[in-house]
Design an enzyme around this catalytic site. Structure first.
Site, PDB file in Angstrom:
ATOM      1  N   CYS A 239      23.988  39.720  45.645  1.00 52.45           N
ATOM      2  CA  CYS A 239      25.272  39.349  45.047  1.00 52.45           C
ATOM      3  C   CYS A 239      25.105  39.288  43.540  1.00 52.45           C
ATOM      4  CB  CYS A 239      25.732  37.990  45.579  1.00 52.45           C
ATOM      5  SG  CYS A 239      27.327  37.463  44.936  1.00 52.45           S
ATOM      6  N   LEU A 240      26.055  39.878  42.825  1.00 53.16           N
ATOM      7  CA  LEU A 240      25.987  39.868  41.364  1.00 53.16           C
ATOM      8  C   LEU A 240      26.091  38.444  40.822  1.00 53.16           C
ATOM      9  CD1 LEU A 240      28.190  43.021  40.658  1.00 53.16           C
ATOM     10  CD2 LEU A 240      25.692  42.828  40.495  1.00 53.16           C
TER      11      LEU A 240
ATOM     12  N   GLN B 102      34.804  36.513  40.707  1.00 51.75           N
ATOM     13  CA  GLN B 102      33.497  36.636  40.047  1.00 51.75           C
ATOM     14  C   GLN B 102      33.622  36.893  38.544  1.00 51.75           C
ATOM     15  OE1 GLN B 102      32.037  39.572  43.205  1.00 51.75           O
ATOM     16  NE2 GLN B 102      30.130  38.541  42.652  1.00 51.75           N
TER      17      GLN B 102
ATOM     18  N   GLY C 128      30.374  46.195  45.077  1.00 52.80           N
ATOM     19  CA  GLY C 128      31.620  45.455  45.300  1.00 52.80           C
ATOM     20  C   GLY C 128      31.760  44.367  44.257  1.00 52.80           C
TER      21      GLY C 128
ATOM     22  N   HIS D  84      34.104  35.881  49.136  1.00 56.83           N
ATOM     23  CA  HIS D  84      34.279  35.370  47.759  1.00 56.83           C
ATOM     24  C   HIS D  84      35.689  34.784  47.582  1.00 56.83           C
ATOM     25  CE1 HIS D  84      30.596  36.309  45.575  1.00 56.83           C
ATOM     26  NE2 HIS D  84      30.609  37.567  45.969  1.00 56.83           N
TER      27      HIS D  84
ATOM     28  N   HIS E 284      31.719  40.625  52.642  1.00 58.56           N
ATOM     29  CA  HIS E 284      31.076  39.858  51.561  1.00 58.56           C
ATOM     30  C   HIS E 284      32.099  39.553  50.459  1.00 58.56           C
ATOM     31  CE1 HIS E 284      27.575  39.327  48.571  1.00 58.56           C
ATOM     32  NE2 HIS E 284      28.627  39.468  47.786  1.00 58.56           N
ATOM     33  N   GLU E 285      32.885  40.571  50.083  1.00 62.48           N
ATOM     34  CA  GLU E 285      33.899  40.370  49.021  1.00 62.48           C
ATOM     35  C   GLU E 285      34.997  39.423  49.491  1.00 62.48           C
ATOM     36  OE1 GLU E 285      32.839  41.289  46.361  1.00 62.48           O
ATOM     37  OE2 GLU E 285      31.424  42.748  47.124  1.00 62.48           O
TER      38      GLU E 285
HETATM   39  O1  GNR Z   1      26.207  44.953  44.722  1.00 67.02           O
HETATM   40  C1  GNR Z   1      26.229  44.333  45.786  1.00 67.02           C
HETATM   41  N1  GNR Z   1      25.447  44.758  46.811  1.00 67.02           N
HETATM   42  C2  GNR Z   1      25.555  44.263  48.099  1.00 67.02           C
HETATM   43  C3  GNR Z   1      24.550  44.568  48.992  1.00 67.02           C
HETATM   44  C4  GNR Z   1      24.623  44.137  50.303  1.00 67.02           C
HETATM   45  C5  GNR Z   1      25.710  43.398  50.723  1.00 67.02           C
HETATM   46  C6  GNR Z   1      26.714  43.070  49.832  1.00 67.02           C
HETATM   47  C7  GNR Z   1      26.648  43.509  48.527  1.00 67.02           C
HETATM   48  S1  GNR Z   1      27.925  43.114  47.422  1.00 67.02           S
HETATM   49  C8  GNR Z   1      27.062  43.121  45.917  1.00 67.02           C
HETATM   50  C9  GNR Z   1      28.015  42.934  44.743  1.00 67.02           C
HETATM   51  C10 GNR Z   1      28.665  41.579  44.837  1.00 67.02           C
HETATM   52  O2  GNR Z   1      28.124  40.551  44.553  1.00 67.02           O
HETATM   53  N2  GNR Z   1      29.885  41.550  45.280  1.00 67.02           N
HETATM   54  O3  GNR Z   1      30.520  40.361  45.421  1.00 67.02           O
HETATM   55 NI    NI Z   2      28.967  38.894  45.774  1.00 69.69          NI
END
Ligand code: GNR
Ligand code: NI
Length: 175
Positions: A94-95, A51, A46, A140, A136-137
């Site tokens: 999270c990236l 980001q 995601g 953000h 999660h997204e």
């Molecule tokens: O790549 C991602 N893996 C992930 C694993 C578990 C829960 C959420 C994520 S999202 C993350 C990519 C990211 O930072 N998206 O904002």
């Molecule tokens: Ni993230």
């Protein structure tokens, strides 16, 4: 298509609230395509526009296997319109917090309303890792990171580690 640089914490831009997208036009579709390419290259499942430094309410998600047919989801102005009573816990990454992981509890399933890449209204029921990833997204878009859901002790441990890694990287780059 282009790879975009991903902002990592601590960076005040990750704390800002993203603004709604007015129209899904050619420029927005270009951004979505660049975000998808950037997410696949990372690799991640995601990515939110903020980001890559664009504080607009747009996310891309793809939880399909990397070695099979890809199934990207483009979500503009997403809204959660329903959540399950039941929660589930996943180890999130999270990236924008590279190499950091923690268990986060969220509603196990959600219903989300959004505009797709063509600007068409859609609704989707999601559970499992897809529900986790979409939440999660969407966090953000509010300036919230997964570490904001865990204890202050664990959060500070992760943020300290991250700051240290960032400083080391900068030292190496400076030579
Ligand atoms: O790549 C991602 N893996 C992930 C694993 C578990 C829960 C959420 C994520 S999202 C993350 C990519 C990211 O930072 N998206 O904002
Ligand atoms: Ni993230």
């Amino acid at each position: 298509m282009a790879l975009l640089p991903i902002i990592t914490a601590p960076d005040p831009r990750l704390k800002q609230k993203s603004r709604p997208v007015g129209a899904v036009d050619a420029e927005m579709r270009q951004l979505l395509d660049d975000m998808l390419e950037t997410m696949y290259a990372a690799p991640g499942i995601g990515l939110a526009a903020v980001q890559v430094g664009v504080p607009r309410r747009a996310i891309v998600v793809d939880i399909s296997r990397e070695d099979g047919p890809r199934e990207p989801l483009f979500m503009i102005n997403p809204e959660i319109v329903g959540v399950s009573d039941e929660d589930s816990s996943y180890e999130e990454g999270c990236l924008s917090l590279p190499d950091m992981f923690a268990e986060v509890e969220r509603p196990a399933s959600i219903r989300v309303r959004y505009l797709d890449r063509d600007g068409k209204r859609q609704e989707l029921n999601a559970d499992g890792i897809l529900a986790t990833c979409i939440q999660h997204e969407m966090d953000h878009l509010e300036g919230i990171l997964f570490v904001d859901h865990i204890s202050a002790l664990k959060r500070n441990m992760i943020l300290r580690k991250l700051l240290k890694a960032k400083r080391l990287q900068e030292e190496e780059a400076a030579g």
